[in-house]
Write a protein that holds these residues in place. Structure first.
Motif, PDB file in Angstrom:
ATOM      1  N   THR A  21       0.866  -1.176   0.000  1.00 24.70           N
ATOM      2  CA  THR A  21       0.000   0.000   0.000  1.00 24.70           C
ATOM      3  C   THR A  21       0.903   1.226   0.000  1.00 24.70           C
ATOM      4  O   THR A  21       1.848   1.302   0.790  1.00 24.70           O
ATOM      5  CB  THR A  21      -0.894   0.014   1.258  1.00 24.70           C
ATOM      6  OG1 THR A  21      -1.648  -1.194   1.292  1.00 24.70           O
ATOM      7  CG2 THR A  21      -1.829   1.210   1.248  1.00 24.70           C
ATOM      8  N   ARG A  36      -3.050   3.164  -5.540  1.00 24.71           N
ATOM      9  CA  ARG A  36      -2.898   3.087  -4.086  1.00 24.71           C
ATOM     10  C   ARG A  36      -1.992   1.923  -3.698  1.00 24.71           C
ATOM     11  O   ARG A  36      -1.529   1.852  -2.569  1.00 24.71           O
ATOM     12  CB  ARG A  36      -4.266   2.927  -3.429  1.00 24.71           C
ATOM     13  CG  ARG A  36      -5.129   4.170  -3.620  1.00 24.71           C
ATOM     14  CD  ARG A  36      -6.502   4.045  -2.970  1.00 24.71           C
ATOM     15  NE  ARG A  36      -6.396   3.635  -1.591  1.00 24.71           N
ATOM     16  CZ  ARG A  36      -7.159   2.696  -1.034  1.00 24.71           C
ATOM     17  NH1 ARG A  36      -8.087   2.086  -1.732  1.00 24.71           N
ATOM     18  NH2 ARG A  36      -7.006   2.378   0.231  1.00 24.71           N
ATOM     19  N   TYR A  37      -1.763   1.017  -4.646  1.00 21.33           N
ATOM     20  CA  TYR A  37      -0.963  -0.181  -4.388  1.00 21.33           C
ATOM     21  C   TYR A  37       0.066  -0.333  -5.508  1.00 21.33           C
ATOM     22  O   TYR A  37      -0.138   0.146  -6.616  1.00 21.33           O
ATOM     23  CB  TYR A  37      -1.851  -1.436  -4.368  1.00 21.33           C
ATOM     24  CG  TYR A  37      -3.003  -1.330  -3.416  1.00 21.33           C
ATOM     25  CD1 TYR A  37      -2.837  -1.635  -2.071  1.00 21.33           C
ATOM     26  CD2 TYR A  37      -4.255  -0.916  -3.857  1.00 21.33           C
ATOM     27  CE1 TYR A  37      -3.897  -1.533  -1.185  1.00 21.33           C
ATOM     28  CE2 TYR A  37      -5.322  -0.809  -2.975  1.00 21.33           C
ATOM     29  CZ  TYR A  37      -5.141  -1.120  -1.643  1.00 21.33           C
ATOM     30  OH  TYR A  37      -6.185  -1.011  -0.766  1.00 21.33           O
TER      31      TYR A  37
END
Length: 172
Positions: free
Chosen positions: A68, A89-90
């Motif tokens: 993350t 986001r990742y």
């Protein structure tokens, strides 16, 4: 890779767009093993001390996996996307342990914005709070800095004595 003279079959990045990122992470780690390891690991450093996408608190024993991303890392990479909301986001990242197994590491950092992270990496304690500090354990890590990125170093005078103008010094 198009800007360097390197055989593209010898360059690899994890597939961030893979249908199953867990499978892709494991496949990437297997690819490294089957290739006989990494000869040269090229790295940058994030303002928070991350290398790859190994954000602060990343395990020093980590392998390729999904991480993350912090808001600051997403903001730093937002320029590659239409908006912050579209910034991932990742990310799939090579783990710290995988990086440390490379035969040679080369980290490049420029700009005053990297000075604190660079100082923590080089002179701070080995800590998951600054994943780049794990490079202190690497026997053949080279760090190239511009003057601005080096402003946080306390032992600059010593480094200049050991490596005048960045050169290796042979015993006098």
């Amino acid at each position: 890779f198009e800007r360097v003279d390197i055989d593209p079959t010898r360059t690899h990045l994890p597939r961030g767009d893979a249908a199953d990122p867990h499978v892709a992470s494991n496949a990437y780690e297997t690819l490294i093993e089957e290739a006989g390891g990494i000869d040269l690991q090229l790295l940058g450093i994030g303002q928070n001390g991350h290398i790859g996408f190994n954000e602060p608190t990343a395990s020093i024993g980590s392998r390729t996996r999904i991480k993350t991303l912090t808001a600051s890392t997403r903001q730093a990479n937002q320029r590659y996307f239409a908006s912050f909301e579209e910034t991932p986001r990742y990310a799939i990242t090579m783990g710290v342990a995988t990086i440390l197994e490379s035969r040679k590491c080369l980290l490049l950092a420029t700009g005053e914005a990297k000075a604190d992270a660079v100082a923590r990496m080089i002179e701070g304690p080995l800590s998951a709070a600054c994943p780049a500090s794990a490079l202190q354990l690497h026997a053949r890590a080279t760090v190239i800095l511009d003057q601005a990125a080096a402003t946080g170093l306390k032992f600059s005078e010593y480094y200049e004595t050991v490596h005048p103008q960045g050169r290796d010094r042979v015993f006098d």
